[in-house]
Write a protein that holds these residues in place. Structure first.
Motif, mmCIF file in Angstrom:
data_model
loop_
_atom_site.group_PDB
_atom_site.id
_atom_site.type_symbol
_atom_site.label_atom_id
_atom_site.label_comp_id
_atom_site.label_asym_id
_atom_site.label_seq_id
_atom_site.Cartn_x
_atom_site.Cartn_y
_atom_site.Cartn_z
ATOM 1 N N VAL A 98 -1.168 -6.429 -11.780
ATOM 2 C CA VAL A 98 -1.024 -7.619 -10.942
ATOM 3 C C VAL A 98 0.247 -8.387 -11.317
ATOM 4 O O VAL A 98 1.011 -8.832 -10.445
ATOM 5 C CB VAL A 98 -2.266 -8.521 -11.080
ATOM 6 C CG1 VAL A 98 -2.070 -9.829 -10.326
ATOM 7 C CG2 VAL A 98 -3.515 -7.799 -10.579
ATOM 8 N N LEU A 99 0.477 -8.524 -12.611
ATOM 9 C CA LEU A 99 1.651 -9.264 -13.067
ATOM 10 C C LEU A 99 2.943 -8.562 -12.646
ATOM 11 O O LEU A 99 3.898 -9.207 -12.177
ATOM 12 C CB LEU A 99 1.603 -9.418 -14.588
ATOM 13 C CG LEU A 99 2.711 -10.243 -15.241
ATOM 14 C CD1 LEU A 99 2.769 -11.647 -14.660
ATOM 15 C CD2 LEU A 99 2.515 -10.289 -16.758
ATOM 16 N N SER A 100 2.981 -7.229 -12.787
ATOM 17 C CA SER A 100 4.190 -6.487 -12.410
ATOM 18 C C SER A 100 4.463 -6.574 -10.917
ATOM 19 O O SER A 100 5.613 -6.753 -10.482
ATOM 20 C CB SER A 100 4.059 -5.017 -12.838
ATOM 21 O OG SER A 100 4.105 -4.889 -14.244
ATOM 22 N N VAL A 101 3.422 -6.450 -10.108
ATOM 23 C CA VAL A 101 3.592 -6.569 -8.659
ATOM 24 C C VAL A 101 4.133 -7.950 -8.317
ATOM 25 O O VAL A 101 5.061 -8.099 -7.507
ATOM 26 C CB VAL A 101 2.265 -6.295 -7.922
ATOM 27 C CG1 VAL A 101 2.392 -6.662 -6.437
ATOM 28 C CG2 VAL A 101 1.868 -4.834 -8.074
ATOM 29 N N SER A 102 3.573 -8.980 -8.934
ATOM 30 C CA SER A 102 4.033 -10.341 -8.683
ATOM 31 C C SER A 102 5.500 -10.515 -9.056
ATOM 32 O O SER A 102 6.282 -11.127 -8.307
ATOM 33 C CB SER A 102 3.174 -11.330 -9.474
ATOM 34 O OG SER A 102 3.700 -12.632 -9.410
ATOM 35 N N GLN A 103 5.895 -9.982 -10.199
ATOM 36 C CA GLN A 103 7.277 -10.134 -10.651
ATOM 37 C C GLN A 103 8.257 -9.445 -9.709
ATOM 38 O O GLN A 103 9.341 -9.972 -9.431
ATOM 39 C CB GLN A 103 7.415 -9.594 -12.080
ATOM 40 C CG GLN A 103 6.724 -10.471 -13.111
ATOM 41 C CD GLN A 103 6.683 -9.834 -14.493
ATOM 42 O OE1 GLN A 103 6.917 -8.637 -14.651
ATOM 43 N NE2 GLN A 103 6.375 -10.642 -15.500
ATOM 44 N N ILE A 104 7.875 -8.272 -9.214
ATOM 45 C CA ILE A 104 8.759 -7.549 -8.295
ATOM 46 C C ILE A 104 8.859 -8.278 -6.957
ATOM 47 O O ILE A 104 9.945 -8.406 -6.378
ATOM 48 C CB ILE A 104 8.269 -6.100 -8.114
ATOM 49 C CG1 ILE A 104 8.456 -5.332 -9.424
ATOM 50 C CG2 ILE A 104 9.008 -5.405 -6.973
ATOM 51 C CD1 ILE A 104 7.806 -3.963 -9.446
ATOM 52 N N VAL A 105 7.731 -8.764 -6.461
ATOM 53 C CA VAL A 105 7.737 -9.509 -5.205
ATOM 54 C C VAL A 105 8.598 -10.761 -5.332
ATOM 55 O O VAL A 105 9.422 -11.077 -4.459
ATOM 56 C CB VAL A 105 6.303 -9.876 -4.778
ATOM 57 C CG1 VAL A 105 6.312 -10.869 -3.613
ATOM 58 C CG2 VAL A 105 5.519 -8.623 -4.396
ATOM 59 N N ALA A 392 9.560 -1.893 -14.636
ATOM 60 C CA ALA A 392 10.814 -1.163 -14.400
ATOM 61 C C ALA A 392 10.576 0.083 -13.551
ATOM 62 O O ALA A 392 11.364 0.397 -12.655
ATOM 63 C CB ALA A 392 11.461 -0.798 -15.737
ATOM 64 N N VAL A 393 9.494 0.802 -13.837
ATOM 65 C CA VAL A 393 9.190 2.021 -13.076
ATOM 66 C C VAL A 393 8.862 1.665 -11.633
ATOM 67 O O VAL A 393 9.352 2.292 -10.681
ATOM 68 C CB VAL A 393 8.013 2.791 -13.709
ATOM 69 C CG1 VAL A 393 7.636 3.994 -12.840
ATOM 70 C CG2 VAL A 393 8.350 3.252 -15.103
ATOM 71 N N LEU A 394 8.003 0.663 -11.444
ATOM 72 C CA LEU A 394 7.605 0.282 -10.097
ATOM 73 C C LEU A 394 8.801 -0.199 -9.267
ATOM 74 O O LEU A 394 8.920 0.138 -8.078
ATOM 75 C CB LEU A 394 6.541 -0.820 -10.156
ATOM 76 C CG LEU A 394 5.179 -0.411 -10.707
ATOM 77 C CD1 LEU A 394 4.287 -1.635 -10.879
ATOM 78 C CD2 LEU A 394 4.506 0.615 -9.809
ATOM 79 N N ALA A 395 9.690 -0.957 -9.898
ATOM 80 C CA ALA A 395 10.881 -1.447 -9.187
ATOM 81 C C ALA A 395 11.727 -0.287 -8.687
ATOM 82 O O ALA A 395 12.295 -0.329 -7.579
ATOM 83 C CB ALA A 395 11.693 -2.360 -10.094
ATOM 84 N N LYS A 396 11.801 0.759 -9.494
ATOM 85 C CA LYS A 396 12.569 1.953 -9.092
ATOM 86 C C LYS A 396 11.865 2.695 -7.954
ATOM 87 O O LYS A 396 12.506 3.140 -6.987
ATOM 88 C CB LYS A 396 12.715 2.861 -10.309
ATOM 89 C CG LYS A 396 13.471 4.174 -10.033
ATOM 90 C CD LYS A 396 14.954 3.964 -9.981
ATOM 91 C CE LYS A 396 15.677 5.307 -9.783
ATOM 92 N NZ LYS A 396 15.438 6.233 -10.909
#
Length: 399
Positions: A98-105, A392-396
């Motif tokens: 959840v935190l990673s999705v939020s940061q990317i958004v 980092a992986v999700l952003a890529k």
């Protein structure tokens, strides 16, 4: 809450499902599970995302009110625990997702694919004799396959599922099943390999296959004082023989991991001959042929002792996607962290997801290799490292 770290999110769960042994018990749909789900809903909203829930209780976090119709990048883990488990198993990966999705958004990055976090309703099999029900449902398993299951109190999966999901419904959107392009899961290792090697990040290559059974031996309950020894049909006496033979025979199969961790006795009264013994057997191996060999040994012994055998879990060994493994390795290098490739001896939702979609897992070290107990812990630095790599992986992947 946008500046919160993964350690802050985990800290907000320290009182939810806490036991007298200082561990955590959140079995699917129980009171602690419901409380934890509502806390997750609060976090999702505070992080600027939209929460959704499906009919089995999987909770999702997306960027807006439009449920994605095209295939998504899915990332997550599970919410439930074993009885008296630790704080980090499952919950860490779920909150980090959840935190990673939020940061990317919030970064404003252009996303070529939708990104969705999932908090699976159940993975451990702690309340019912079934595991991975959340991820199995997401991949198409019908609810009717689980609804008849009964817990130790005689409550059915179907009854309590409906009540638990209904309690969440006023606070979230209602979701249908997703189409999934790729799945990632961040998790504590639950073993000693990374800590012993001094490695920051583990990249999972394979998840072991798992077979789980309920074995039942029926005898005749009777009075302990009035029934002569040669007139008894003692279920426990037969069970002791079967248990001993299982331990002896399964030990002959190289690298097989086998566990008898749950035994129930009926009527379980000091002055009554046992009339029924039920125990669970868990088998795991990376090679399906070896696992099948072990199942054959079990079936033969069960037949010899006139016992009943019921398979409750059957998951084949699962290879993680090679391309995603390389993406994780590249992300580790980009953020300056060391990594190594290793298999997983524990089952995960990634194992189920990997049967249908490209899947990968990221491990962070477990202190002392300890898990499924209250002492389970991972250092704050390692927790944050894992979440950084995941982001980092999700952003890529979504770029």
């Amino acid at each position: 809450m946008q500046d919160k770290k993964i350690t802050d999110l985990l800290e907000s769960f320290q009182a939810i499902g806490r036991t007298k042994n200082q561990g955590y018990t959140r079995t699917v749909y129980d009171q602690a599970w419901c409380q934890a789900q509502k806390q997750c809903v609060n976090i999702i909203k505070e992080l600027g995302l939209v929460p959704w829930v499906d009919e089995i209780g999987n909770l999702y976090a997306t960027a807006d009110l439009t449920w994605p119709k095209e295939p998504v990048i899915l990332v997550g883990s599970h919410l439930d625990t074993v009885v008296d488990g630790g704080l980090y198993d499952g919950l860490y990966g779920a909150l980090a997702a959840v935190l990673s999705v939020s940061q990317i958004v919030k970064s404003g990055q252009r996303m070529g694919r939708p990104l969705v976090a999932v908090i699976f309703s159940e993975e451990e099999g702690s309340r019912f004799d079934a595991t991975f029900t959340g991820s199995q449902y997401l991949l198409g398993r019908h609810l009717k396959d689980f609804e008849h299951l009964v817990d130790a109190r005689g409550q059915t999966f179907g009854q309590i599922r409906q009540a638990a999901v209904a309690a969440l419904s006023p606070f979230v959107q209602t979701a249908s099943r997703l189409k999934i392009a790729q799945y990632l899961e961040l998790h504590i290792e639950q073993g000693p390999i990374l800590e012993k090697a001094g490695t920051d990040i583990g990249i999972v290559t394979t998840i072991v296959g798992q077979e789980r059974f309920l074995i039942q031996l029926a005898g005749q309950a009777n009075h302990a004082g009035t029934t002569p020894m040669d007139c008894r049909d003692d279920a426990l006496r037969r069970a002791v023989g079967l248990l001993a033979d299982l331990y002896r025979e399964l030990a002959q199969i190289p690298d097989l991991r086998y566990t008898i961790g749950k035994v129930q006795l009926e009527p379980n009264v000091a002055n009554v001959i046992p009339g029924l013994v039920t125990f669970a057997l868990d088998l795991r191996h990376q090679d399906q042929s070896v696992l099948s060999e072990a199942v054959g040994v079990v079936a033969e012994l069960v037949d010899r002792y006139r016992a009943k055998l019921e398979r409750t879990t059957a998951v084949m060994p699962t290879q993680m996607d090679a391309g995603l493994q390389e993406e994780i390795a590249g992300a580790c290098q980009s953020v300056g962290l060391t990594h190594q490739f290793l298999p997983s001896g524990a089952g995960h939702d990634a194992q189920v997801m990997g049967e249908q979609v490209p899947t990968a897992m990221i491990f962070v070290p477990s202190v002392g290799g300890v898990s499924h107990v209250p002492e389970e812990t991972t250092t704050p630095a390692d927790l944050e490292n894992g979440q950084r790599v995941l982001t980092a992986v999700l952003a890529k992947l979504v770029g």
